[in-house]
Design a protein around this motif. Structure first.
Motif, PDB file in Angstrom:
ATOM      1  N   GLY A  99       0.829  -1.201   0.000  1.00  0.00           N
ATOM      2  CA  GLY A  99       0.000   0.000   0.000  1.00  0.00           C
ATOM      3  C   GLY A  99       0.866   1.255   0.000  1.00  0.00           C
ATOM      4  N   ALA A 100       1.867   1.256   0.862  1.00  0.00           N
ATOM      5  CA  ALA A 100       2.762   2.410   0.966  1.00  0.00           C
ATOM      6  C   ALA A 100       3.567   2.578  -0.320  1.00  0.00           C
ATOM      7  N   HIS A 101       4.076   1.458  -0.856  1.00  0.00           N
ATOM      8  CA  HIS A 101       4.847   1.506  -2.113  1.00  0.00           C
ATOM      9  C   HIS A 101       4.036   2.131  -3.230  1.00  0.00           C
ATOM     10  N   ASP A 102       2.785   1.659  -3.384  1.00  0.00           N
ATOM     11  CA  ASP A 102       1.939   2.176  -4.461  1.00  0.00           C
ATOM     12  C   ASP A 102       1.671   3.663  -4.272  1.00  0.00           C
ATOM     13  N   ALA A 103       1.357   4.045  -3.032  1.00  0.00           N
ATOM     14  CA  ALA A 103       1.021   5.446  -2.764  1.00  0.00           C
ATOM     15  C   ALA A 103       2.219   6.356  -3.072  1.00  0.00           C
ATOM     16  N   VAL A 104       3.415   5.924  -2.667  1.00  0.00           N
ATOM     17  CA  VAL A 104       4.599   6.765  -2.883  1.00  0.00           C
ATOM     18  C   VAL A 104       4.967   6.812  -4.369  1.00  0.00           C
ATOM     19  N   SER A 105       4.880   5.671  -5.052  1.00  0.00           N
ATOM     20  CA  SER A 105       5.252   5.642  -6.481  1.00  0.00           C
ATOM     21  C   SER A 105       4.344   6.533  -7.319  1.00  0.00           C
ATOM     22  N   ALA A 106       3.076   6.660  -6.877  1.00  0.00           N
ATOM     23  CA  ALA A 106       2.119   7.429  -7.685  1.00  0.00           C
ATOM     24  C   ALA A 106       2.248   8.942  -7.491  1.00  0.00           C
ATOM     25  N   LEU A 107       3.069   9.375  -6.517  1.00  0.00           N
ATOM     26  CA  LEU A 107       3.154  10.817  -6.220  1.00  0.00           C
ATOM     27  C   LEU A 107       3.764  11.604  -7.359  1.00  0.00           C
ATOM     28  N   GLU A 108       3.151  12.741  -7.680  1.00  0.00           N
ATOM     29  CA  GLU A 108       3.767  13.689  -8.612  1.00  0.00           C
ATOM     30  C   GLU A 108       4.204  14.915  -7.815  1.00  0.00           C
ATOM     31  N   ASP A 109       4.913  15.839  -8.465  1.00  0.00           N
ATOM     32  CA  ASP A 109       5.414  17.012  -7.742  1.00  0.00           C
ATOM     33  C   ASP A 109       4.265  17.761  -7.060  1.00  0.00           C
ATOM     34  N   GLY A 110       4.454  18.045  -5.760  1.00  0.00           N
ATOM     35  CA  GLY A 110       3.432  18.783  -5.004  1.00  0.00           C
ATOM     36  C   GLY A 110       2.339  17.906  -4.419  1.00  0.00           C
ATOM     37  N   ASP A 111       2.387  16.588  -4.684  1.00  0.00           N
ATOM     38  CA  ASP A 111       1.374  15.671  -4.134  1.00  0.00           C
ATOM     39  C   ASP A 111       1.733  15.236  -2.710  1.00  0.00           C
ATOM     40  N   VAL A 112       0.717  14.739  -2.013  1.00  0.00           N
ATOM     41  CA  VAL A 112       0.898  14.347  -0.610  1.00  0.00           C
ATOM     42  C   VAL A 112       0.315  12.954  -0.358  1.00  0.00           C
ATOM     43  N   ALA A 113       1.071  12.129   0.364  1.00  0.00           N
ATOM     44  CA  ALA A 113       0.546  10.840   0.828  1.00  0.00           C
ATOM     45  C   ALA A 113       0.786  10.730   2.331  1.00  0.00           C
ATOM     46  N   LEU A 114      -0.127  10.053   3.019  1.00  0.00           N
ATOM     47  CA  LEU A 114       0.051   9.761   4.447  1.00  0.00           C
ATOM     48  C   LEU A 114       0.089   8.246   4.600  1.00  0.00           C
ATOM     49  N   LEU A 115       1.157   7.750   5.241  1.00  0.00           N
ATOM     50  CA  LEU A 115       1.273   6.306   5.462  1.00  0.00           C
ATOM     51  C   LEU A 115       0.567   5.932   6.768  1.00  0.00           C
ATOM     52  N   GLU A 116       0.147   4.682   6.874  1.00  0.00           N
ATOM     53  CA  GLU A 116      -0.566   4.216   8.070  1.00  0.00           C
ATOM     54  C   GLU A 116       0.363   4.256   9.297  1.00  0.00           C
ATOM     55  N   ASN A 117      -0.255   4.289  10.453  1.00  0.00           N
ATOM     56  CA  ASN A 117       0.366   4.413  11.782  1.00  0.00           C
ATOM     57  C   ASN A 117       1.716   3.686  11.919  1.00  0.00           C
ATOM     58  N   LEU A 118       2.755   4.440  12.212  1.00  0.00           N
ATOM     59  CA  LEU A 118       4.099   3.869  12.402  1.00  0.00           C
ATOM     60  C   LEU A 118       4.113   2.773  13.461  1.00  0.00           C
ATOM     61  N   ARG A 119       3.316   2.951  14.501  1.00  0.00           N
ATOM     62  CA  ARG A 119       3.349   2.005  15.626  1.00  0.00           C
ATOM     63  C   ARG A 119       2.578   0.717  15.356  1.00  0.00           C
ATOM     64  N   PHE A 120       2.108   0.519  14.116  1.00  0.00           N
ATOM     65  CA  PHE A 120       1.577  -0.786  13.726  1.00  0.00           C
ATOM     66  C   PHE A 120       2.744  -1.734  13.431  1.00  0.00           C
ATOM     67  N   ASN A 121       3.972  -1.198  13.554  1.00  0.00           N
ATOM     68  CA  ASN A 121       5.195  -1.966  13.258  1.00  0.00           C
ATOM     69  C   ASN A 121       6.064  -2.020  14.509  1.00  0.00           C
ATOM     70  N   PRO A 122       6.448  -3.220  14.943  1.00  0.00           N
ATOM     71  CA  PRO A 122       7.206  -3.314  16.201  1.00  0.00           C
ATOM     72  C   PRO A 122       8.541  -2.583  16.148  1.00  0.00           C
ATOM     73  N   GLY A 123       9.121  -2.422  14.963  1.00  0.00           N
ATOM     74  CA  GLY A 123      10.427  -1.777  14.845  1.00  0.00           C
ATOM     75  C   GLY A 123      10.421  -0.315  15.281  1.00  0.00           C
ATOM     76  N   GLU A 124       9.265   0.347  15.204  1.00  0.00           N
ATOM     77  CA  GLU A 124       9.204   1.777  15.508  1.00  0.00           C
ATOM     78  C   GLU A 124       9.666   2.091  16.935  1.00  0.00           C
ATOM     79  N   THR A 125       9.132   1.341  17.908  1.00  0.00           N
ATOM     80  CA  THR A 125       9.436   1.665  19.297  1.00  0.00           C
ATOM     81  C   THR A 125      10.319   0.598  19.958  1.00  0.00           C
ATOM     82  N   SER A 126      10.902  -0.300  19.145  1.00  0.00           N
ATOM     83  CA  SER A 126      11.700  -1.387  19.710  1.00  0.00           C
ATOM     84  C   SER A 126      12.856  -0.863  20.574  1.00  0.00           C
ATOM     85  N   LYS A 127      13.160  -1.607  21.627  1.00  0.00           N
ATOM     86  CA  LYS A 127      14.306  -1.260  22.479  1.00  0.00           C
ATOM     87  C   LYS A 127      15.618  -1.667  21.789  1.00  0.00           C
ATOM     88  N   ASP A 128      15.486  -2.537  20.773  1.00  0.00           N
ATOM     89  CA  ASP A 128      16.656  -3.077  20.083  1.00  0.00           C
ATOM     90  C   ASP A 128      17.043  -2.155  18.915  1.00  0.00           C
TER      91      ASP A 128
END
Ligand code: ADP
Ligand code: MG
Length: 405
Positions: A99-128
């Motif tokens: 979903g994120a790949h498609d949204a970013v690839s489709a962007l043209e100059d001046g366009d905006v995309a918002l990706l889904e919640n970072l904290r849906f991924n354990p790596g975001e707040t991992s202690k490691d």
């Protein structure tokens, strides 16, 4: 060293720019109840859009457990953002997947995309660190440059705040710059009298700041849930009020230190005592040594500062030239216990000098009580971050952008 600002990234026309915002807004039944953080993100986003950058926004929302959880989706935020920017915002249904790949690839100059919640991924707040670095690398693949603008998270060493800033050419956005300018005015020779007002419910988080602030302020006003640990330290019974019993000794130390320094710790003289926690609770005003002295005895609880205290606090605030306020004075969400918070907010709008409101709930409170942002010197989007700044703690999310205290 000073903060690297947007200009340091050079021309961003046609570049894919990842922007870390703090779009962690309060939601009720899927609707945004206070969009202050979305609005605070607009200056940087508009600056990038106007330059013709391809803007990829990332943020967290709430505290999901490292996995997708519909109640914490950023979808409602994408819609609000689109309304405020006056242009479409593509919402990606995941953070680093197809979903994120498609949204970013489709962007043209001046366009905006918002990706889904970072904290849906354990790596975001991992202690490691290795896990955070791996997650940051996935995010970095979406951009040519990184702009950090989520002031509310700069005190956190998290993948999208710290490791991502190291993975790409990076700089601070305008919100972070603005927030820092104001906080520096509070720490470097503030105009006097300087008063700090503390309240709210995260008592143990906030007590730490007192030790650091005491030598710097003229008066420190204590309300909200924190108040009862002070009353307990003075030997007063507090009924069923919020109390951090293990902090009583710390608080006794602060009271002694304040005396030594000649700083006023101003405690309430009266409180609103309720029969229970609820909008339909019965309630009466009592002096601070009379909390258990009602028909509810030890089950009564203090949910707001009393009217005499509100008047005293308001007078001190109005006479000050610099005021920092964090934490509601009472349970403002329930109408019978909102009066203390309202009178403090009112006084802050009347000062001749700099009045700063900091903290997610404090900012939401002043808006919910009918005040406009413009009535205050500054409303900070970061509660924990601004307190840690005032405490003189090191903030990893700022240091990684070149800033040193
Ligand atoms: P902020 O987000 O502004 O930093 P906190 O998160 O620390 O503030 O605290 C906000 C919460 O404090 C509010 O939800 C409010 O209801 C609560 N609060 C204030 N006074 C009291 C009190 N006397 N007892 C219980 N909760 C309180
Ligand atoms: Mg809060």
């Amino acid at each position: 060293m000073t903060l690297r600002t947007l200009e340091s990234l050079g021309s961003l026309a046609g570049a894919r720019v990842i922007v870390r915002c703090d779009l962690n807004v309060p939601l009720k039944d899927g609707r945004i109840t206070d969009d202050g953080r979305v609005r605070a993100s607009l200056p940087t986003l508009n600056a990038l859009i106007n330059q013709g950058a391809r803007v990829v926004i990332i943020s967290h929302l709430g505290r999901p457990d490292g996995a997708p959880d519909a109640q914490y989706s950023l979808a409602p935020v994408a819609q609000r953002l689109s309304e405020l920017l006056g242009k479409p915002v593509t919402f990606a249904s995941d953070t680093t997947g197809a979903g994120a790949h498609d949204a970013v690839s489709a962007l043209e100059d001046g366009d905006v995309a918002l990706l889904e919640n970072l904290r849906f991924n354990p790596g975001e707040t991992s202690k490691d660190e290795a896990e955070r670095t791996a997650f940051a690398a996935k995010l970095a693949a979406f951009g040519d440059a990184f702009v950090s603008d989520g002031f509310g998270v700069v005190h956190r060493k998290q993948a999208s705040v710290y490791e991502l800033a190291k993975a790409l050419p990076s700089a601070a956005g305008q919100l972070i710059s603005t927030e820092l300018d104001v906080l520096e005015r509070l720490t470097e020779s503030p105009e006097r009298p300087y008063a700090v007002v503390l309240g709210g419910s995260k008592v143990s988080d906030k007590l730490g700041v007192i030790g650091h602030l005491l030598p710097r302020v003229d008066s420190l006003l204590v309300g909200g849930g924190m108040l009862f640990t002070f009353l307990a330290a003075l030997g007063h019974p507090v009924g069923s009020s919020l109390l951090e019993a293990d902090q009583i000794d710390t608080v006794k130390g602060y009271l002694a230190k304040a005396k030594e320094l000649g700083v006023d710790i101003v405690l309430p003289t009266d409180v609103v005592v309720a029969s229970k926690f609820g909008a339909d609770a019965e309630h009466v005003v009592r002096p601070i040594d009379g909390i258990e002295d009602t028909e509810w005895g030890a089950s009564g609880l203090g949910l707001d500062i009393g009217p005499e205290t509100s008047a005293t606090f308001a007078a001190i605030i109005r006479a000050a030239r610099t005021v920092f306020w964090n934490g509601p004075m009472g349970v403002f969400e329930l109408a019978p216990f909102a009066a203390g918070t309202k009178s403090i907010a009112q006084a802050l709008t009347e000062i001749d000098g700099l009045g700063v409101v900091g903290g997610g709930d404090s900012a939401a409170a002043v808006r919910a009580l009918g005040f406009d942002d413009e009535q205050f010197g500054h409303i900070s989007t970061g509660g924990g971050a601004s307190l840690e700044f005032l405490e003189g703690k090191r903030l990893p999310g700022l240091e990684v952008l070149g800033w040193q205290q």
